[in-house]
Design a protein around this motif. Structure first.
Motif, PDB file in Angstrom:
ATOM      1  N   UNK A  99      31.729  35.784 -65.273  1.00  0.00           N
ATOM      2  CA  UNK A  99      31.482  35.280 -66.625  1.00  0.00           C
ATOM      3  C   UNK A  99      32.567  35.698 -67.605  1.00  0.00           C
ATOM      4  N   UNK A 100      32.910  34.805 -68.489  1.00  0.00           N
ATOM      5  CA  UNK A 100      33.796  35.125 -69.597  1.00  0.00           C
ATOM      6  C   UNK A 100      33.096  36.137 -70.496  1.00  0.00           C
ATOM      7  N   UNK A 101      33.749  37.295 -70.707  1.00  0.00           N
ATOM      8  CA  UNK A 101      33.131  38.311 -71.556  1.00  0.00           C
ATOM      9  C   UNK A 101      32.009  39.082 -70.898  1.00  0.00           C
ATOM     10  N   UNK A 102      31.846  38.957 -69.576  1.00  0.00           N
ATOM     11  CA  UNK A 102      30.808  39.653 -68.810  1.00  0.00           C
ATOM     12  C   UNK A 102      29.423  39.088 -69.113  1.00  0.00           C
ATOM     13  N   UNK A 103      28.424  39.393 -68.279  1.00  0.00           N
ATOM     14  CA  UNK A 103      27.107  38.759 -68.436  1.00  0.00           C
ATOM     15  C   UNK A 103      26.452  39.124 -69.760  1.00  0.00           C
ATOM     16  N   UNK A 106      34.027  48.894 -57.861  1.00  0.00           N
ATOM     17  CA  UNK A 106      34.904  48.037 -58.654  1.00  0.00           C
ATOM     18  C   UNK A 106      34.055  46.847 -59.093  1.00  0.00           C
ATOM     19  N   UNK A 107      33.639  46.885 -60.337  1.00  0.00           N
ATOM     20  CA  UNK A 107      32.823  45.799 -60.870  1.00  0.00           C
ATOM     21  C   UNK A 107      33.731  44.648 -61.304  1.00  0.00           C
ATOM     22  N   UNK A 108      33.244  43.441 -61.168  1.00  0.00           N
ATOM     23  CA  UNK A 108      33.991  42.262 -61.572  1.00  0.00           C
ATOM     24  C   UNK A 108      32.970  41.199 -61.939  1.00  0.00           C
ATOM     25  N   UNK A 109      33.334  40.268 -62.789  1.00  0.00           N
ATOM     26  CA  UNK A 109      32.353  39.314 -63.278  1.00  0.00           C
ATOM     27  C   UNK A 109      32.866  37.896 -63.229  1.00  0.00           C
ATOM     28  N   UNK A 131      22.079  37.299 -60.990  1.00  0.00           N
ATOM     29  CA  UNK A 131      22.530  36.131 -60.240  1.00  0.00           C
ATOM     30  C   UNK A 131      23.925  36.348 -59.664  1.00  0.00           C
ATOM     31  N   UNK A 132      24.785  37.042 -60.415  1.00  0.00           N
ATOM     32  CA  UNK A 132      26.166  37.305 -59.986  1.00  0.00           C
ATOM     33  C   UNK A 132      26.278  38.593 -59.176  1.00  0.00           C
ATOM     34  N   UNK A 190      32.498  29.156 -57.374  1.00  0.00           N
ATOM     35  CA  UNK A 190      33.681  28.422 -57.827  1.00  0.00           C
ATOM     36  C   UNK A 190      34.465  29.244 -58.846  1.00  0.00           C
ATOM     37  N   UNK A 191      33.754  29.910 -59.757  1.00  0.00           N
ATOM     38  CA  UNK A 191      34.427  30.712 -60.782  1.00  0.00           C
ATOM     39  C   UNK A 191      35.225  31.838 -60.142  1.00  0.00           C
ATOM     40  N   UNK A 192      34.626  32.504 -59.181  1.00  0.00           N
ATOM     41  CA  UNK A 192      35.327  33.619 -58.524  1.00  0.00           C
ATOM     42  C   UNK A 192      36.480  33.116 -57.656  1.00  0.00           C
TER      43      UNK A 192
END
Length: 257
Positions: free
Chosen positions: A141-145, A136-139, A153-154, A13-15
């Motif tokens: 999470x706010x502020x990365x894990x 290309x990394x992407x997260x 998990x991500x 959902x976040x992505x």
């Protein structure tokens, strides 16, 4: 819906919304890496929709990073064909939440692997070749894990990957090869292939044998990303990214607005 499936859905959902969220490890009681990998598996199963992965990726292949974090072995993730690009491609910056780039060496298998491989020579014989690559990394999470469980998990902050031209594998060359990342003509990161478990071939060999031991078969055409060779660098819309890898060649790609 199980707790594992709920955690995977929260990341999806976040992505999908493009809105990063808080960590899930504490919220969904992911108390160890086994639980985090279960979430990763559920997340990837949803994305694949019954299709095979395009390959696999490694994280924490630098022994110094593992020691600092108290981790005994590298981490694993999955590559998706829908997120594969070739050198010269233009990627949509808006497809990512907060993209960052990592330099890596990638490899492509020429044949299926069902049995353990003894050494680098056996691995080289099973490869189509090696190539310079960008992850290309992407997260989500706010502020990365903030924890390894959140990262695993991500899917180890996977966003996309860009592959250069495939060339014959050379064990000696990969022992000590300088690499560099250039953004808009300015070098922003550098490293050496030796930081990937001493040689990216050894990193790939480790991954192959881990998967075979777990009863999984790697297929011809699978790509293996062997871990970051320098720190992640943020990339802005409109930027041109280039990777220089000496004997392995170079690649470039662009991020549109």
């Amino acid at each position: 819906m199980s707790t594992i499936e709920q955690a995977a859905q929260a990341l999806l959902d976040a992505r999908a919304s493009g809105t990063p969220r808080g960590p899930i490890a504490s919220e969904y009681a992911l108390t160890d890496l086994a639980a985090a990998y279960a979430v990763q598996h559920a997340l990837i199963a949803h994305k694949l929709g019954g299709q095979r992965p395009a390959g696999y990726k490694l994280g924490l292949t630098d022994a110094r990073a593992r020691k600092a974090l108290g981790v005994a072995e590298p981490l694993r993730g999955v590559l998706l064909a829908a997120n594969e690009y070739q050198a010269g491609a233009t990627l949509k910056h808006a497809d990512f939440i907060a993209p960052r780039l990592e330099i890596e060496v990638a490899m492509r298998l020429a044949r299926d692997i069902e049995d353990p491989l003894a050494d680098r020579a056996e691995l080289i014989a099973a490869l189509e070749g090696v190539m310079p690559a960008l992850e290309v990394c992407d997260s989500a999470y706010e502020g990365w894990p903030k924890s390894l469980a959140d990262a695993v998990a991500d899917n180890l902050s996977f966003g996309a990957y860009v592959l250069g031209q495939c060339v014959a594998a050379d064990s000696a060359t990969l022992d000590d090869l300088a690499v560099a990342l250039i953004l808009d003509g300015e070098q922003v990161a550098s490293g050496n292939t030796s930081s990937s478990m001493g040689n990216p071939l050894d990193a790939a060999l480790w991954l192959v044998n881990q998967m075979v031991a777990a009863g999984q078969t790697l297929r011809a055409g699978d790509v293996i990303m062997t871990g970051a060779l320098a720190g992640m660098q943020p990339v802005t819309a409109g930027a041109v990214a280039e990777v220089e890898m000496g004997a392995l060649g170079r690649l470039s790609c662009r991020f549109d607005g």
